[in-house]
Design an enzyme around this catalytic site. Structure first.
Site, PDB file in Angstrom:
ATOM      1  N   ASP A   1     -14.296  -2.919  -1.981  1.00  0.00           N
ATOM      2  CA  ASP A   1     -14.072  -3.202   0.066  1.00  0.00           C
ATOM      3  C   ASP A   1     -15.009  -3.111  -0.340  1.00  0.00           C
ATOM      4  O   ASP A   1     -16.219  -2.566  -0.596  1.00  0.00           O
ATOM      5  CB  ASP A   1     -12.677  -1.685  -0.286  1.00  0.00           C
TER       6      ASP A   1
ATOM      7  N   ASP B   1       0.713  -1.216  -0.343  1.00  0.00           N
ATOM      8  CA  ASP B   1      -0.142  -0.048  -0.104  1.00  0.00           C
ATOM      9  C   ASP B   1       0.722   1.359   0.172  1.00  0.00           C
ATOM     10  O   ASP B   1       1.467   1.736   1.123  1.00  0.00           O
ATOM     11  CB  ASP B   1      -0.870   0.298   0.784  1.00  0.00           C
TER      12      ASP B   1
END
Length: 251
Positions: free
Chosen positions: A130, A11
């Site tokens: 998500d 990330d």
């Protein structure tokens, strides 16, 4: 039987690797180029690179950083963050990405999935979803988990497959960073109803969690970040344990 894949996730924020809990409280986890090289050397099957603030900050993924990572690795490389057009994908593939991951842009413009699959092939298109449970329903969220939608996880996943996605990367926001295990019940439902590979993401904290998600969650791949970045789990040992549990992996 196809081997199960272990995928570290980088990330990226401001050019550094970061990791948080439930999508917030980010802390530094190192240089992405160094981390990528280490993972390629130690047995990772693939690498995912997500520029986590690109959509929110309305800018493109860092193509130069993608190139620097690609030069250091010899495993499949998926890049996501801020991708909203065929042209964006073209740039990333030219800079060394093998696949791209789209999330918010796919929800806002579902036709983008069709367009990317038509131009680059389904194998290049990963749709990241998500989601978290709200009143018992898995609800899709956008912009790094900050914006809830009306979309149901399972209905959206089915549409994504129909439109030509080659894989789904499902992150449970409820499990992300908690190290309590993956969302295996939801993963099993996704795997049963779809014909494309499902990557499990969110919740890895112990080697047993990987075994559980491959057996109970029926996942095709398992993605994790902090347990790898901070050496809580090393990939060679993890793969040995998986092999001992009769889960097919590439050693």
């Amino acid at each position: 039987m196809l081997t199960k894949r272990i995928i570290p996730c980088l990330d990226i924020k401001n050019g550094r690797t970061v990791k948080g809990v439930n999508f917030v409280d980010l802390r530094d986890a190192g240089d992405p180029v160094e981390l990528a090289a280490k993972y390629a050397e130690t047995g990772a099957d693939e690498l995912v690179f997500l520029d986590i603030s690109a959509t929110e900050e309305r800018r493109k993924t860092l193509a130069n950083l993608v190139l620097r990572v690609a030069e250091k690795i010899n495993i499949p490389f998926t890049v996501g963050g801020g991708i909203s057009s065929v042209e964006d994908v073209d740039v990333l593939l030219q800079n060394g990405a093998d696949k791209v991951s789209i999330n918010s842009s796919a929800v806002k413009s579902p036709q983008l999935i069709n367009d990317l699959a038509a131009k680059f092939g389904s194998q290049c298109v990963v749709v990241a979803i998500d989601a978290k449970q709200i009143n018992g329903k898995w609800t899709v969220h956008l912009v790094g988990g900050k914006v809830p939608t009306e979309l149901d996880l399972f209905e959206w996943a089915k549409e994504v497959e129909t439109r030509g996605a080659g894989e789904i990367l499902f992150t449970s926001m409820d499990h992300d960073g908690t190290k309590n295990g993956f969302a295996d019940e939801a993963l099993a439902k996704l795997s049963t109803m779809l014909n494309i590979p499902i990557i499990a993401s969110g919740g890895a904290g112990a080697m047993q969690h990987f075994t559980d998600t491959f057996v109970n969650g029926k996942a095709d791949a398992a993605l994790a970040a902090s347990v790898f970045h901070f050496h809580e789990i090393d990939i060679p040992e993890l793969k040995q344990v998986l092999k001992e549990n009769n889960i097919p992996v590439r050693i």
